[in-house]
Design a protein around this motif. Structure first.
Motif, PDB file in Angstrom:
ATOM      1  N   MET A   1     -30.260 -77.910  -2.073  1.00  0.00           N
ATOM      2  CA  MET A   1     -29.951 -78.513  -0.772  1.00  0.00           C
ATOM      3  C   MET A   1     -28.524 -78.182  -0.327  1.00  0.00           C
ATOM      4  O   MET A   1     -28.302 -77.905   0.851  1.00  0.00           O
ATOM      5  CB  MET A   1     -30.160 -80.026  -0.822  1.00  0.00           C
ATOM      6  CG  MET A   1     -31.616 -80.421  -0.930  1.00  0.00           C
ATOM      7  SD  MET A   1     -32.593 -79.978   0.516  1.00  0.00           S
ATOM      8  CE  MET A   1     -32.202 -81.331   1.595  1.00  0.00           C
ATOM      9  N   TYR A   2     -27.568 -78.206  -1.241  1.00  0.00           N
ATOM     10  CA  TYR A   2     -26.202 -77.838  -0.866  1.00  0.00           C
ATOM     11  C   TYR A   2     -26.125 -76.371  -0.473  1.00  0.00           C
ATOM     12  O   TYR A   2     -25.376 -75.993   0.428  1.00  0.00           O
ATOM     13  CB  TYR A   2     -25.207 -78.165  -1.979  1.00  0.00           C
ATOM     14  CG  TYR A   2     -24.737 -79.585  -1.920  1.00  0.00           C
ATOM     15  CD1 TYR A   2     -23.860 -80.006  -0.922  1.00  0.00           C
ATOM     16  CD2 TYR A   2     -25.178 -80.522  -2.841  1.00  0.00           C
ATOM     17  CE1 TYR A   2     -23.442 -81.320  -0.849  1.00  0.00           C
ATOM     18  CE2 TYR A   2     -24.770 -81.844  -2.778  1.00  0.00           C
ATOM     19  CZ  TYR A   2     -23.892 -82.233  -1.780  1.00  0.00           C
ATOM     20  OH  TYR A   2     -23.487 -83.530  -1.699  1.00  0.00           O
ATOM     21  N   SER A   3     -26.914 -75.527  -1.116  1.00  0.00           N
ATOM     22  CA  SER A   3     -26.966 -74.116  -0.744  1.00  0.00           C
ATOM     23  C   SER A   3     -27.536 -73.960   0.666  1.00  0.00           C
ATOM     24  O   SER A   3     -26.980 -73.220   1.491  1.00  0.00           O
ATOM     25  CB  SER A   3     -27.813 -73.337  -1.750  1.00  0.00           C
ATOM     26  OG  SER A   3     -27.944 -72.000  -1.347  1.00  0.00           O
ATOM     27  N   LEU A   4     -28.643 -74.654   0.950  1.00  0.00           N
ATOM     28  CA  LEU A   4     -29.199 -74.628   2.307  1.00  0.00           C
ATOM     29  C   LEU A   4     -28.189 -75.149   3.324  1.00  0.00           C
ATOM     30  O   LEU A   4     -28.028 -74.567   4.398  1.00  0.00           O
ATOM     31  CB  LEU A   4     -30.466 -75.484   2.378  1.00  0.00           C
ATOM     32  CG  LEU A   4     -31.776 -74.821   2.037  1.00  0.00           C
ATOM     33  CD1 LEU A   4     -32.909 -75.837   2.048  1.00  0.00           C
ATOM     34  CD2 LEU A   4     -32.087 -73.690   2.981  1.00  0.00           C
ATOM     35  N   HIS A   5     -27.528 -76.242   2.996  1.00  0.00           N
ATOM     36  CA  HIS A   5     -26.548 -76.823   3.910  1.00  0.00           C
ATOM     37  C   HIS A   5     -25.416 -75.842   4.210  1.00  0.00           C
ATOM     38  O   HIS A   5     -25.044 -75.646   5.360  1.00  0.00           O
ATOM     39  CB  HIS A   5     -25.987 -78.122   3.314  1.00  0.00           C
ATOM     40  CG  HIS A   5     -24.988 -78.794   4.189  1.00  0.00           C
ATOM     41  ND1 HIS A   5     -23.640 -78.626   4.011  1.00  0.00           N
ATOM     42  CD2 HIS A   5     -25.143 -79.610   5.252  1.00  0.00           C
ATOM     43  CE1 HIS A   5     -22.994 -79.334   4.923  1.00  0.00           C
ATOM     44  NE2 HIS A   5     -23.903 -79.942   5.692  1.00  0.00           N
ATOM     45  N   SER A   6     -24.903 -75.206   3.173  1.00  0.00           N
ATOM     46  CA  SER A   6     -23.758 -74.315   3.395  1.00  0.00           C
ATOM     47  C   SER A   6     -24.149 -73.039   4.122  1.00  0.00           C
ATOM     48  O   SER A   6     -23.345 -72.492   4.865  1.00  0.00           O
ATOM     49  CB  SER A   6     -23.061 -73.994   2.075  1.00  0.00           C
ATOM     50  OG  SER A   6     -23.899 -73.242   1.234  1.00  0.00           O
ATOM     51  N   THR A   7     -25.370 -72.559   3.942  1.00  0.00           N
ATOM     52  CA  THR A   7     -25.769 -71.326   4.628  1.00  0.00           C
ATOM     53  C   THR A   7     -26.414 -71.588   5.979  1.00  0.00           C
ATOM     54  O   THR A   7     -26.281 -70.770   6.884  1.00  0.00           O
ATOM     55  CB  THR A   7     -26.755 -70.502   3.772  1.00  0.00           C
ATOM     56  OG1 THR A   7     -27.895 -71.290   3.473  1.00  0.00           O
ATOM     57  CG2 THR A   7     -26.105 -70.035   2.492  1.00  0.00           C
ATOM     58  N   MET A   8     -27.109 -72.702   6.143  1.00  0.00           N
ATOM     59  CA  MET A   8     -27.850 -72.944   7.377  1.00  0.00           C
ATOM     60  C   MET A   8     -27.150 -73.867   8.365  1.00  0.00           C
ATOM     61  O   MET A   8     -27.457 -73.845   9.548  1.00  0.00           O
ATOM     62  CB  MET A   8     -29.227 -73.535   7.060  1.00  0.00           C
ATOM     63  CG  MET A   8     -30.085 -72.644   6.218  1.00  0.00           C
ATOM     64  SD  MET A   8     -30.452 -71.121   7.102  1.00  0.00           S
ATOM     65  CE  MET A   8     -31.502 -70.302   5.947  1.00  0.00           C
ATOM     66  N   ALA A   9     -26.219 -74.707   7.907  1.00  0.00           N
ATOM     67  CA  ALA A   9     -25.610 -75.684   8.806  1.00  0.00           C
ATOM     68  C   ALA A   9     -24.116 -75.468   9.027  1.00  0.00           C
ATOM     69  O   ALA A   9     -23.619 -75.732  10.112  1.00  0.00           O
ATOM     70  CB  ALA A   9     -25.850 -77.097   8.286  1.00  0.00           C
ATOM     71  N   VAL A  10     -23.390 -75.015   8.028  1.00  0.00           N
ATOM     72  CA  VAL A  10     -21.941 -74.908   8.177  1.00  0.00           C
ATOM     73  C   VAL A  10     -21.377 -73.555   7.757  1.00  0.00           C
ATOM     74  O   VAL A  10     -20.177 -73.364   7.768  1.00  0.00           O
ATOM     75  CB  VAL A  10     -21.210 -76.026   7.393  1.00  0.00           C
ATOM     76  CG1 VAL A  10     -21.564 -77.391   7.939  1.00  0.00           C
ATOM     77  CG2 VAL A  10     -21.523 -75.946   5.908  1.00  0.00           C
ATOM     78  N   GLY A  11     -22.217 -72.612   7.405  1.00  0.00           N
ATOM     79  CA  GLY A  11     -21.755 -71.302   6.957  1.00  0.00           C
ATOM     80  C   GLY A  11     -21.251 -70.443   8.107  1.00  0.00           C
ATOM     81  O   GLY A  11     -21.118 -70.905   9.240  1.00  0.00           O
ATOM     82  N   PRO A  12     -20.991 -69.173   7.832  1.00  0.00           N
ATOM     83  CA  PRO A  12     -20.455 -68.285   8.866  1.00  0.00           C
ATOM     84  C   PRO A  12     -21.426 -68.028  10.023  1.00  0.00           C
ATOM     85  O   PRO A  12     -21.004 -67.785  11.138  1.00  0.00           O
ATOM     86  CB  PRO A  12     -20.144 -66.991   8.116  1.00  0.00           C
ATOM     87  CG  PRO A  12     -20.848 -67.089   6.814  1.00  0.00           C
ATOM     88  CD  PRO A  12     -21.094 -68.532   6.537  1.00  0.00           C
ATOM     89  N   LYS A  13     -22.723 -68.086   9.787  1.00  0.00           N
ATOM     90  CA  LYS A  13     -23.729 -67.903  10.843  1.00  0.00           C
ATOM     91  C   LYS A  13     -24.747 -69.038  10.766  1.00  0.00           C
ATOM     92  O   LYS A  13     -25.899 -68.829  10.384  1.00  0.00           O
ATOM     93  CB  LYS A  13     -24.437 -66.559  10.685  1.00  0.00           C
ATOM     94  CG  LYS A  13     -23.542 -65.366  10.879  1.00  0.00           C
ATOM     95  CD  LYS A  13     -24.333 -64.088  10.748  1.00  0.00           C
ATOM     96  CE  LYS A  13     -23.419 -62.888  10.883  1.00  0.00           C
ATOM     97  NZ  LYS A  13     -24.166 -61.634  10.735  1.00  0.00           N
ATOM     98  N   PRO A  14     -24.344 -70.260  11.120  1.00  0.00           N
ATOM     99  CA  PRO A  14     -25.261 -71.397  10.961  1.00  0.00           C
ATOM    100  C   PRO A  14     -26.460 -71.307  11.901  1.00  0.00           C
ATOM    101  O   PRO A  14     -26.344 -70.847  13.034  1.00  0.00           O
ATOM    102  CB  PRO A  14     -24.395 -72.603  11.298  1.00  0.00           C
ATOM    103  CG  PRO A  14     -23.324 -72.070  12.166  1.00  0.00           C
ATOM    104  CD  PRO A  14     -23.080 -70.653  11.706  1.00  0.00           C
ATOM    105  N   LYS A  15     -27.611 -71.707  11.409  1.00  0.00           N
ATOM    106  CA  LYS A  15     -28.823 -71.772  12.237  1.00  0.00           C
ATOM    107  C   LYS A  15     -28.789 -73.015  13.118  1.00  0.00           C
ATOM    108  O   LYS A  15     -29.256 -72.987  14.242  1.00  0.00           O
ATOM    109  CB  LYS A  15     -30.079 -71.818  11.359  1.00  0.00           C
ATOM    110  CG  LYS A  15     -30.251 -70.630  10.454  1.00  0.00           C
ATOM    111  CD  LYS A  15     -30.806 -69.464  11.205  1.00  0.00           C
ATOM    112  CE  LYS A  15     -31.087 -68.329  10.225  1.00  0.00           C
ATOM    113  NZ  LYS A  15     -31.471 -67.119  10.902  1.00  0.00           N
ATOM    114  N   ALA A  16     -28.265 -74.109  12.595  1.00  0.00           N
ATOM    115  CA  ALA A  16     -28.168 -75.362  13.340  1.00  0.00           C
ATOM    116  C   ALA A  16     -26.985 -76.151  12.808  1.00  0.00           C
ATOM    117  O   ALA A  16     -26.891 -76.399  11.612  1.00  0.00           O
ATOM    118  CB  ALA A  16     -29.446 -76.173  13.198  1.00  0.00           C
ATOM    119  N   ALA A  17     -26.100 -76.516  13.696  1.00  0.00           N
ATOM    120  CA  ALA A  17     -24.952 -77.342  13.299  1.00  0.00           C
ATOM    121  C   ALA A  17     -25.455 -78.703  12.818  1.00  0.00           C
ATOM    122  O   ALA A  17     -26.571 -79.103  13.151  1.00  0.00           O
ATOM    123  CB  ALA A  17     -24.016 -77.522  14.485  1.00  0.00           C
TER     124      ALA A  17
END
Length: 115
Positions: free
Chosen positions: A15-31
Motif C-alpha cells: 500500500m505504501y508503494s502504491l501510495h508513493s507511486t500513484m498518489a504522491v510520486g513524480p507522476k501521480p495518477k490521483a492526488a
C-alpha cells in the motif's frame, strides 16, 4: 517469527508503494483525496499500470487515497443510473471495513475498522 513479521508487513509495504507511486510520486495518477478512474482494465498494460490484478472486464475500476491528517473527507459518488455500484474502503492492511453505496446496489453493509 520472521514469517509472521513478513505476513503482517507485506500489505503495508504494497500500500505504501502504491501510495508513493500513484498518489504522491513524480507522476501521480490521483492526488490524495481524489480518484483515479481506469477506463479499461482488460489489457495487460492497464493491469500493470494499476498495480493490482482485476478480472472484471466490464467494470470501471479506480482507486484513491484519503488524507485524513487535516480533517475528515466526505466521499461523494455520481448517480449510477440504476446500475450496480460498489465502493470498497480498505485500511493499509487491505482489510475492507466499509462499503458505502446505494441500497439498490445491494452493498449497504458497513462494519467498524478492525483497528
Amino acid at each position: 517469527m520472521t514469517v509472521q513479521a513478513a505476513t503482517y508487513g507485506a500489505p503495508l509495504v504494497a500500500m505504501y508503494s502504491l501510495h508513493s507511486t500513484m498518489a504522491v510520486g513524480p507522476k501521480p495518477k490521483a492526488a490524495p483525496n481524489s480518484m483515479w478512474r481506469m477506463e479499461d482494465t482488460s489489457t495487460p498494460q492497464s493491469a500493470a499500470e494499476s498495480g493490482y490484478v482485476s478480472s472484471n472486464f466490464d467494470v470501471i475500476d479506480g482507486f484513491g487515497f484519503a488524507d485524513l491528517g487535516a480533517e475528515p473527507v466526505i466521499l461523494t459518488a455520481p448517480d449510477s443510473g440504476g446500475r450496480s455500484c460498489m465502493i470498497e474502503i480498505v485500511d493499509m492492511w487491505t482489510n475492507a471495513f466499509a462499503y458505502p453505496a446505494g441500497g439498490a446496489s445491494g452493498y449497504t453493509r458497513t462494519a467498524s475498522s478492525p483497528l
